[in-house]
Design a protein around this motif. Structure first.
Motif, PDB file in Angstrom:
ATOM      1  N   GLN A 156      43.719 -19.241  -2.245  1.00 45.37           N
ATOM      2  CA  GLN A 156      44.608 -20.341  -2.619  1.00 45.37           C
ATOM      3  C   GLN A 156      44.039 -21.094  -3.826  1.00 45.37           C
ATOM      4  OE1 GLN A 156      44.966 -23.482   0.266  1.00 45.37           O
ATOM      5  NE2 GLN A 156      46.823 -24.317  -0.643  1.00 45.37           N
ATOM      6  N   THR A 193      49.273 -33.359  -6.387  1.00 46.25           N
ATOM      7  CA  THR A 193      49.259 -31.915  -6.594  1.00 46.25           C
ATOM      8  C   THR A 193      50.288 -31.520  -7.629  1.00 46.25           C
ATOM      9  OG1 THR A 193      48.511 -31.501  -4.333  1.00 46.25           O
ATOM     10  CG2 THR A 193      49.567 -29.671  -5.489  1.00 46.25           C
ATOM     11  N   MET A 253      40.365 -26.046  -5.422  1.00 45.50           N
ATOM     12  CA  MET A 253      41.125 -27.143  -6.010  1.00 45.50           C
ATOM     13  C   MET A 253      40.497 -27.505  -7.349  1.00 45.50           C
ATOM     14  SD  MET A 253      41.271 -30.581  -6.839  1.00 45.50           S
ATOM     15  CE  MET A 253      39.732 -31.133  -6.120  1.00 45.50           C
ATOM     16  N   ARG A 282      44.800 -24.543  -6.271  1.00 49.96           N
ATOM     17  CA  ARG A 282      45.547 -25.795  -6.330  1.00 49.96           C
ATOM     18  C   ARG A 282      45.108 -26.580  -7.562  1.00 49.96           C
ATOM     19  NH1 ARG A 282      45.445 -29.063  -0.903  1.00 49.96           N
ATOM     20  NH2 ARG A 282      47.022 -27.473  -0.423  1.00 49.96           N
ATOM     21  N   ASP A 292      50.413 -25.348  -6.650  1.00 53.11           N
ATOM     22  CA  ASP A 292      49.742 -24.852  -5.453  1.00 53.11           C
ATOM     23  C   ASP A 292      50.160 -23.400  -5.242  1.00 53.11           C
ATOM     24  OD1 ASP A 292      48.174 -24.807  -3.245  1.00 53.11           O
ATOM     25  OD2 ASP A 292      49.291 -26.301  -2.098  1.00 53.11           O
TER      26      ASP A 292
END
Length: 380
Positions: free
Chosen positions: A79, A89, A205, A81, A92
């Motif tokens: 993932q 955000t 992230m 982000r 994503d």
């Protein structure tokens, strides 16, 4: 190679060197790996890696380790982000389904897998190479820091950014990229730091804006590694009057730099469980090439050190190691094998290094948020 036994010495027990040794041993070719660490557990191996299909995954399959790798991997770790400096955000990307992506693995677990696949005694720990002395006809004498020496018919420089083997082939030295990471971390994040864990997600992230950035990377065991990045002079802490060994002073200096960022993101700076480690980022000049020299070659960071924003460093090192081993298996002489390998390695390295230089320049720029958003949208 099967008819001409040769003394092959790999310098450096990183992913590329170990993959090379593993594939050679699978084909009955003797190899010795020398590493400066005192043992396999002497230091932290760093964060997580995503294995790319045509590089890292290719190498694992060539080494016969794919089935051992998959139980250790974390597909959810793919993932990505992107977060604005306000903590909202922007993008994503969930991991691909049905195993079509780039599964993540902690560097330490990957190294343990590779070490466990080698014959006992393959790696000689506590061997810090001082120099490789040419003996003629492609042979070299390796001189180690503790007074031991050994001879080799082929020396493989897999010894990283500050490679001693590279000095035989090239005068190039790594240069500062202009960007420094300050590494910190969160233990047991879901329980101890639930808000930061939620902001990180299951993978990576990134918050990048105006020459600053915060990157949070999920590792196994509930740990999150955090990299606080800045485009800054290499001696930024000295100019700011900060002792890098004083965690309170480092924290305050970083908070001053990120003063107009979201308090949620600044929590990655303040809520450390590990303290702060200053990590200036270096890269070799692009292009980095060398004239073919019998009896010695390079792979991985020794050949093409680049910024981590390529996402390719360890993957390329593993593909390098696999390609070199396969060339040695498939050619009748060491020199023919190394020549064939370098004809593949050098153009590939130049292309990747150019992309890495563009990547870090885009990530740490005045308009880095916009550039990164456009790049992620185009590739997901």
């Amino acid at each position: 190679m099967n008819h001409t036994p040769a003394r092959i010495a790999v310098i450096g027990a990183g992913p590329g060197g170990l993959i090379c040794a593993r594939i050679l041993q699978r084909h009955g070719i003797d190899v010795t790996v020398h590493d400066l660490d005192a043992s396999a557990t002497a230091r932290d191996q760093g964060g997580t890696l995503d294995m790319h299909p045509d590089t890292g995954q290719y190498a694992l399959r060539a080494a016969g380790l794919w089935n051992d790798f998959t139980p250790l991997a974390r597909p959810e770790g793919e993932q990505w982000r992107l977060v604005g400096r306000d903590g909202q955000t922007l993008f994503d990307a969930a991991p691909p389904q049905e195993g079509r992506g780039r599964p993540e693995i902690d560097r330490g677990k990957l190294r343990d897998l590779l070490l466990g696949s080698l014959n006992p005694g393959t790696v000689r720990w506590g061997h810090r190479l001082q120099r490789a002395e040419p003996l003629g006809e492609g042979r070299h004498r390796l001189h180690f820091a503790h007074g031991v020496s050994s001879d080799a018919d082929l020396v493989v420089g897999a010894d990283g950014a500050w490679s001693r083997v590279r000095r035989v082939l090239s005068d190039a030295v790594p240069v500062y990229t202009g960007v420094t990471f300050v590494e910190t971390g969160l233990h047991d994040a879901a329980l101890r730091h639930p808000a930061l864990a939620a902001l990180t997600g299951d993978g990576t992230m990134m918050a990048l804006d105006d020459n600053l950035g915060i990157v949070a990377q999920r590792n196994s065991g509930g740990h999150i590694r955090v990299y606080v990045g800045m485009r800054t002079p290499q001696d930024w802490y000295r100019r700011a009057g900060v002792d890098p060994a004083d965690p309170h002073a480092v924290r305050d200096a970083l908070l001053e730099r990120f003063a107009d960022w979201s308090p949620a993101l600044c929590g990655f700076i303040t809520d450390t469980d590990t303290g702060y480690t200053n990590r200036p980022l270096f890269a070799l000049p692009v292009p980095h090439t060398w004239d073919h020299t019998p009896g010695v070659t390079l792979l991985g960071d020794a050949a093409h050190l680049m910024s981590p924003f390529s996402g390719m460093g360890a993957n390329l090192a593993m593909r390098d190691g696999a390609d070199l081993a396969q060339a040695l298996i498939g050619h009748g002489s060491l020199d023919d094998a190394v020549t064939a390998y370098e004809e593949i390695l050098l153009p590939r390295s130049i292309e990747a290094a150019e992309g890495a230089a563009e990547g870090i320049d885009g990530a740490f720029a005045p308009d880095s948020a916009e550039q990164t958003l456009a790049h992620m949208a185009a590739h997901h």
